[in-house]
Design an enzyme around this catalytic site. Structure first.
Site, PDB file in Angstrom:
ATOM      1  N   ARG A 269       0.869  -1.187   0.154  1.00 44.53           N
ATOM      2  CA  ARG A 269      -0.024   0.065  -0.067  1.00 44.53           C
ATOM      3  C   ARG A 269       0.919   1.322   0.022  1.00 44.53           C
ATOM      4  O   ARG A 269       0.872   2.107  -0.745  1.00 44.53           O
ATOM      5  CB  ARG A 269      -0.760  -0.072   1.207  1.00 44.53           C
ATOM      6  CG  ARG A 269      -1.977   1.222   1.295  1.00 44.53           C
ATOM      7  CD  ARG A 269      -2.946   0.949   2.466  1.00 44.53           C
ATOM      8  NE  ARG A 269      -3.473   2.188   3.013  1.00 44.53           N
ATOM      9  CZ  ARG A 269      -4.464   2.651   2.433  1.00 44.53           C
ATOM     10  NH1 ARG A 269      -5.122   2.139   1.249  1.00 44.53           N
ATOM     11  NH2 ARG A 269      -5.095   3.718   2.835  1.00 44.53           N
ATOM     12  N   HIS A 293      -7.711   7.843   2.173  1.00 42.34           N
ATOM     13  CA  HIS A 293      -7.379   8.435   3.573  1.00 42.34           C
ATOM     14  C   HIS A 293      -8.331   9.732   3.770  1.00 42.34           C
ATOM     15  O   HIS A 293      -8.438  10.515   2.784  1.00 42.34           O
ATOM     16  CB  HIS A 293      -5.933   9.077   3.564  1.00 42.34           C
ATOM     17  CG  HIS A 293      -4.908   8.033   4.049  1.00 42.34           C
ATOM     18  ND1 HIS A 293      -5.009   7.222   5.461  1.00 42.34           N
ATOM     19  CD2 HIS A 293      -3.874   7.471   3.680  1.00 42.34           C
ATOM     20  CE1 HIS A 293      -4.113   6.474   5.470  1.00 42.34           C
ATOM     21  NE2 HIS A 293      -3.319   6.606   4.156  1.00 42.34           N
ATOM     22  N   TYR A 302       3.417  11.178   3.140  1.00 41.97           N
ATOM     23  CA  TYR A 302       4.070  10.329   1.914  1.00 41.97           C
ATOM     24  C   TYR A 302       4.721  11.255   0.927  1.00 41.97           C
ATOM     25  O   TYR A 302       5.726  10.909   0.477  1.00 41.97           O
ATOM     26  CB  TYR A 302       2.860   9.506   1.191  1.00 41.97           C
ATOM     27  CG  TYR A 302       2.441   8.440   1.791  1.00 41.97           C
ATOM     28  CD1 TYR A 302       2.819   7.330   1.626  1.00 41.97           C
ATOM     29  CD2 TYR A 302       1.222   8.606   2.813  1.00 41.97           C
ATOM     30  CE1 TYR A 302       2.108   6.123   2.097  1.00 41.97           C
ATOM     31  CE2 TYR A 302       0.649   7.434   3.332  1.00 41.97           C
ATOM     32  CZ  TYR A 302       1.293   6.280   2.921  1.00 41.97           C
ATOM     33  OH  TYR A 302       0.446   5.136   3.472  1.00 41.97           O
TER      34      TYR A 302
END
Length: 321
Positions: A269, A293, A302
């Site tokens: 993921r 999210h 990220y």
């Protein structure tokens, strides 16, 4: 004109009171029933077994639960803090410790609402977790080698290939993946129940992903209410594949493909999200749709990690002195 108050029979009131009475066994059973997902039920049941086993030497049972719920406020907090200390001494991951504490706290909270205990465990705090310190995973080349390692001519290979495509192409969590049923694949979309959700939502499937699923379902041939992904070994054949089994599939195929970095469903993921951000030039809005999210700032972690922003800032500072 005075309001008309309906008369309520004594037998009706007695029946309602009897129905409202809850035993300790009911507290335990009802508590588990109220958990949304099957995975949460298993996790909480395992966590509570761990709690009682470490403190008493035997797994959770009605007598022990009753004794716990009868403790005073200070006694209950003291017992749970002792358990927390034991877990910290074992060096367990903060997320693992917090899951186990959440199970105990949730049980106590449920029992208190039913009048089965008088204490609250709000004073027992969770261990701080620094989320997403490492959002790295594997790159496109490595994952392509993983997919190429799967023998798609075999039944197991067709299943594993569909799993690996969904994990990468749609950044699915393993819990979302294993909870799907055959009937959840409709008109090129897969209907899943996201983390913390109670209702299904649809996700679009790329043509390659859809083809992999249809190839697997052609040999799986299950009814609409049966799981898409099932165990294929002799002892458990036909049962819904567990999240742990999915993790083993990922680990075995990655190892066979020569990937040295330990790979798990969640790391895939991470890999998918980071790879998409690289390929899209940092399109965090679309990445949010991919991974579902709810908070955009999670995606920014990220994005910051993939760009190495901290390293760049440190380099600038180092060059100035």
């Amino acid at each position: 004109m005075s309001a008309i108050v309906p008369k309520v029979s004594g037998s009706f009131l007695s029946s309602i009171k009897a129905a409202a009475q809850t035993t300790t066994i009911d507290v335990w059973e009802d508590f588990l029933k109220l958990q949304i997902s099957a995975n949460t039920k298993r996790t909480y049941a395992s966590a509570l077994d761990d709690f009682f086993t470490r403190l008493t030497g035997s797994a959770a049972n009605p007598q022990q639960i009753q004794e716990l719920l009868r403790l005073s406020q200070f006694e209950a907090v003291g017992v749970v803090l002792k358990y927390k200390g034991l877990l910290l001494d074992l060096g367990l991951a903060p997320s693992t410790i917090n899951t186990r504490l959440s199970a105990v706290k949730s049980l106590a909270n449920h029992a208190r609402k039913l009048g089965q205990c008088s204490f609250s465990l709000e004073d027992v705090t969770h261990v701080h977790v620094e989320k997403y310190r490492d959002t790295s995973g594997v790159g496109v080349k490595a994952y392509r080698s993983i997919l190429n390692e799967v023998d798609r001519s075999s039944v197991k290979g067709k299943r594993d290939y569909a799993i690996l495509r969904l994990l990468w192409d749609n950044a699915l969590r393993r819990g979302e993946l294993v909870a799907t049923n055959v009937g959840d694949l409709r008109e090129g979309k897969l209907w899943i129940v996201g983390k913390g959700k109670t209702q299904q939502q649809s996700i679009d499937l790329a043509l390659r992903t859809l083809a992999a699923l249809e190839e697997w379902l052609a040999v799986r041939a299950g009814a609409a209410n049966e799981p898409i992904f099932i165990a294929l070994d002799g002892r458990s054949y036909g049962k819904r594949l567990s999240g742990r089994s999915v993790a083993r599939v990922v680990d075995w195929v990655a190892t066979d493909a020569g990937v040295t970095k330990h790979l798990s469903p969640h790391r895939i993921r991470h890999s998918s999200i980071t790879t998409f951000l690289d390929a899209s030039g940092g399109d965090v809005r679309t990445a949010q749709r991919l991974c579902r999210h709810s908070r955009l700032d999670t995606l920014m972690i990220y994005d910051d990690n993939r760009q190495g922003l901290q390293g760049k800032a440190s380099g600038v500072l180092a060059d100035l002195v």
